[in-house]
Design an enzyme around this catalytic site. Structure first.
Site, PDB file in Angstrom:
ATOM      1  NE  ARG A 187      -8.981   5.459   5.223  1.00  0.00           N
ATOM      2  CZ  ARG A 187      -9.042   6.359   6.163  1.00  0.00           C
ATOM      3  NH1 ARG A 187      -8.171   6.342   7.145  1.00  0.00           N
ATOM      4  NH2 ARG A 187      -9.955   7.286   6.130  1.00  0.00           N
ATOM      5  CG  ASP A 227       2.200   1.473   9.684  1.00  0.00           C
ATOM      6  OD1 ASP A 227       1.759   2.323  10.475  1.00  0.00           O
ATOM      7  OD2 ASP A 227       2.590   1.754   8.530  1.00  0.00           O
ATOM      8  CE  LYS A 274      -1.819   1.855   3.973  1.00  0.00           C
ATOM      9  NZ  LYS A 274      -1.683   3.309   4.137  1.00  0.00           N
ATOM     10  CG  ASN A 275       2.091   2.880   3.538  1.00  0.00           C
ATOM     11  OD1 ASN A 275       0.960   3.270   3.216  1.00  0.00           O
ATOM     12  ND2 ASN A 275       2.420   2.607   4.791  1.00  0.00           N
ATOM     13  CB  CYS A 292      -5.400   6.440   9.790  1.00  0.00           C
ATOM     14  SG  CYS A 292      -6.187   5.067   8.932  1.00  0.00           S
TER      15      CYS A 292
HETATM   16  N1  EPU Z   1       6.560  14.100  11.452  1.00  0.00           N
HETATM   17  C1  EPU Z   1       6.745  15.430  11.744  1.00  0.00           C
HETATM   18  N2  EPU Z   1       6.698  16.325  10.707  1.00  0.00           N
HETATM   19  C2  EPU Z   1       6.479  15.958   9.422  1.00  0.00           C
HETATM   20  C3  EPU Z   1       6.281  14.585   9.136  1.00  0.00           C
HETATM   21  C4  EPU Z   1       6.322  13.687  10.179  1.00  0.00           C
HETATM   22  O1  EPU Z   1       6.953  15.803  12.893  1.00  0.00           O
HETATM   23  O2  EPU Z   1       6.463  16.816   8.545  1.00  0.00           O
HETATM   24  C5  EPU Z   1       6.619  13.102  12.532  1.00  0.00           C
HETATM   25  C6  EPU Z   1       5.291  12.390  12.737  1.00  0.00           C
HETATM   26  O3  EPU Z   1       4.459  13.107  13.615  1.00  0.00           O
HETATM   27  C7  EPU Z   1       5.746  11.058  13.290  1.00  0.00           C
HETATM   28  C8  EPU Z   1       7.071  10.822  12.590  1.00  0.00           C
HETATM   29  O4  EPU Z   1       7.509  12.085  12.123  1.00  0.00           O
HETATM   30  O5  EPU Z   1       5.979  11.163  14.668  1.00  0.00           O
HETATM   31  C9  EPU Z   1       7.023   9.854  11.426  1.00  0.00           C
HETATM   32  O6  EPU Z   1       5.989  10.235  10.525  1.00  0.00           O
HETATM   33  P1  EPU Z   1       6.056   9.900   8.966  1.00  0.00           P
HETATM   34  O7  EPU Z   1       6.119  11.170   8.214  1.00  0.00           O
HETATM   35  O8  EPU Z   1       7.125   8.880   8.748  1.00  0.00           O
HETATM   36  O9  EPU Z   1       4.650   9.230   8.712  1.00  0.00           O
HETATM   37  P2  EPU Z   1       3.746   9.361   7.423  1.00  0.00           P
HETATM   38  O10 EPU Z   1       4.597   9.546   6.225  1.00  0.00           O
HETATM   39  O11 EPU Z   1       2.642  10.318   7.658  1.00  0.00           O
HETATM   40  C10 EPU Z   1       3.874   6.845   6.838  1.00  0.00           C
HETATM   41  C11 EPU Z   1       2.896   5.736   6.572  1.00  0.00           C
HETATM   42  C12 EPU Z   1       2.200   5.362   7.865  1.00  0.00           C
HETATM   43  C13 EPU Z   1       3.243   4.942   8.877  1.00  0.00           C
HETATM   44  C14 EPU Z   1       4.311   6.028   9.047  1.00  0.00           C
HETATM   45  C15 EPU Z   1       5.476   5.594   9.917  1.00  0.00           C
HETATM   46  C16 EPU Z   1       2.244   6.179   4.315  1.00  0.00           C
HETATM   47  C17 EPU Z   1       1.187   6.643   3.389  1.00  0.00           C
HETATM   48  N3  EPU Z   1       1.927   6.211   5.600  1.00  0.00           N
HETATM   49  O12 EPU Z   1       3.115   7.918   7.365  1.00  0.00           O
HETATM   50  O13 EPU Z   1       1.387   4.265   7.539  1.00  0.00           O
HETATM   51  O14 EPU Z   1       2.629   4.725  10.126  1.00  0.00           O
HETATM   52  O15 EPU Z   1       4.854   6.381   7.761  1.00  0.00           O
HETATM   53  O16 EPU Z   1       6.081   4.463   9.391  1.00  0.00           O
HETATM   54  O17 EPU Z   1       3.306   5.762   3.893  1.00  0.00           O
HETATM   55  C18 EPU Z   1      -0.476   2.864   7.714  1.00  0.00           C
HETATM   56  O18 EPU Z   1      -0.080   2.284   6.685  1.00  0.00           O
HETATM   57  O19 EPU Z   1      -1.393   2.416   8.440  1.00  0.00           O
HETATM   58  C19 EPU Z   1       0.152   4.102   8.112  1.00  0.00           C
HETATM   59  C20 EPU Z   1      -0.387   4.939   8.980  1.00  0.00           C
END
Ligand code: EPU
Length: 421
Positions: free
Chosen positions: A400, A307, A22-23, A117
């Site tokens: 999703r 995750d 998915k990601n 989410c």
């Molecule tokens: N963070 C910040 N600022 C930013 C971005 C992130 O402070 O601009 C912080 C977040 O608050 C968090 C950490 O950095 O504490 C990591 O967040 P990240 O940006 O890695 O998460 P994301 O890109 O929003 C993706 C996956 C999530 C998964 C996380 C962590 C996708 C679409 N989503 O989210 O997947 O939990 O990385 O591995 O790739 C899921 O598949 O169920 C899901 C939520």
């Protein structure tokens, strides 16, 4: 609205084939906007997040054709729209990758803030920091982010992320691909889907090196051409089935996986007493359903994935002794499911970033509510392992990210069905 009805207590047996990640898919599909020509993407999971993204691209003017199972052909050559439909964008999280894609292709874009989410506060300041470093002017409101070229134009630059962020790494990588000059992302995320996105972009003609390490270098190219690319298998979907077998007991061959990506998960399941055998592209798991306590701390890859937090928590509720589960990526993630597990008989004490899970022999069926994708998957596992009937409400969250969940679990002997309310 729909819910799952699960009659628990049946060990899972047989084979399950894991779908495309998915990601990775939700990063690669927006990145097709950069390509001049047709992209044939294989191993695309049929999940609601992917369907929404394809609708967004189509609505922007892309030609989207569905081929045989898992194959989508996308041609974005004629897209001129730089403002994707906000109502569709708000339906999911990864629609924020349209920001990087539009900046790269058109030098501008206006994208609504994403939904998805909401298990934690999910800021995008690191994405914005990246766009600014690349020379964009950014107007961020409560509703949208608008990007235009700044006074000195757009060009590659060095970006050091303050936190390891999957989303910011992906967005900056996509944005920098067609910009002049070289971009270096420091403190980059290393997840398998980051590497997959880089491989996809390179297949289409990009010049990206270092993906999978904490320093990624993107040398801008003038254009990308069409081609064929197959998405990697989903690490978290595979981990979810492994956790389900660990919890219910049974013997399952999990096919279409990259075992190396699974080490962080299988090592913990082995510690808990499951037997794991790795083959080239599959993993066999055997479990008696009697697990031992363990300690898990979630971390960015190659650590134990956040995750998988909720799914391993279910295994802990059924393990002998007291387990400790520490969340270091999203502190509030426990609140999405722990109270639901407690209503099924689990004993979980949350102390800040750590859940103390006292295992027991049995969970009991109950009516529970999914509040996000992985929380929902964990409640399904709990229902499969529990005595009696479990109803998991809000199944759309699970849909999703899990392709053909009911069919796959049914083929493994589970007694589960989806009820439309
Ligand atoms: N963070 C910040 N600022 C930013 C971005 C992130 O402070 O601009 C912080 C977040 O608050 C968090 C950490 O950095 O504490 C990591 O967040 P990240 O940006 O890695 O998460 P994301 O890109 O929003 C993706 C996956 C999530 C998964 C996380 C962590 C996708 C679409 N989503 O989210 O997947 O939990 O990385 O591995 O790739 C899921 O598949 O169920 C899901 C939520």
């Amino acid at each position: 609205m729909a819910r799952y009805e699960i009659y628990g207590g049946t060990p899972l047996r047989g084979e399950v084939t894991i779908s495309g990640a998915k990601n990775a898919a939700v990063a690669i599909l927006p990145a097709t906007l950069l390509v001049n020509g047709k992209c044939r993407i294989e191993n695309v999971p049929d999940i609601s997040d992917v369907r929404i993204l394809l609708s967004i691209l189509e609505e922007m003017g892309a030609d989207v054709q569905h081929g045989e199972a898992g194959v989508v052909e996308i041609d974005c050559s004629n897209v001129t729209c730089t403002c994707p439909d906000p109502e569709l964008v708000k339906k999911m999280r990864a629609s924020y990758y349209l920001m990087g894609a539009l900046l790269s292709r058109f030098g501008r874009g206006k994208v609504a803030l994403p939904g998805g989410c909401n298990f934690a506060s999910r800021p995008i300041d690191q994405h914005i920091k990246g766009f600014l470093a690349l020379g964009a002017d950014v107007d961020e409101t409560d509703e949208y982010v608008e990007l235009v070229p700044g006074p000195n134009g757009l060009r590659g630059n060095r970006v050091s992320l303050d936190v390891v962020s999957v989303g910011a790494t992906v967005n900056i990588m996509i944005a920098a691909t067609l910009l002049p000059g070289t971009t270096v992302i420091e403190n980059a995320a290393k997840e398998p889907h980051i590497v997959d996105l880089a491989n996809y972009l390179n297949t289409m003609g990009a010049n990206i090196s270092g993906a999978g390490t904490d320093t990624i270098k993107i040398r801008g190219v003038q254009s990308l051409q069409g081609g064929t690319y197959a998405i990697i298998p989903d690490q978290i979907e595979a981990g979810t089935y492994l956790a389900a077998v660990a919890a219910t007991g049974g013997n399952v061959l999990v096919k279409n996986v990259i075992p190396k990506h699974m080490d962080c998960i299988t090592s913990k399941l082995m510690e808990m007493g499951a037997q794991i055998i790795n083959y080239d592209d599959s993993i066999r798991i055997r479990s008696e359903g009697r697990l031992r306590h363990t300690t898990v701390k979630t971390r960015p890859y190659p650590g134990f994935p956040t995750d998988m937090q909720a799914q391993i928590c279910v295994c802990m509720t059924l393990a002998s002794g007291v387990s400790r589960l520490t969340e270091s990526v999203y502190e509030t993630r426990f609140f999405g499911y722990c109270s639901e597990l407690e209503s099924m008989g689990a004993d979980i004490q949350i102390n800040g970033k750590t859940a103390i899970v006292t295992g027991s022999d049995q969970l009991y069926g109950a009516t529970v509510c999914a509040r996000d994708l992985r929380a929902g998957a964990a409640l399904v596992i709990a229902g499969l392992a529990a005595e009696g009937i479990t109803f998991v409400k809000n199944s759309h969250f699970v849909e999703r990210g899990y392709e053909h969940l009911i069919e796959k679990l049914t083929a493994l002997g589970a007694n589960i069905r989806r009820i439309e309310d």
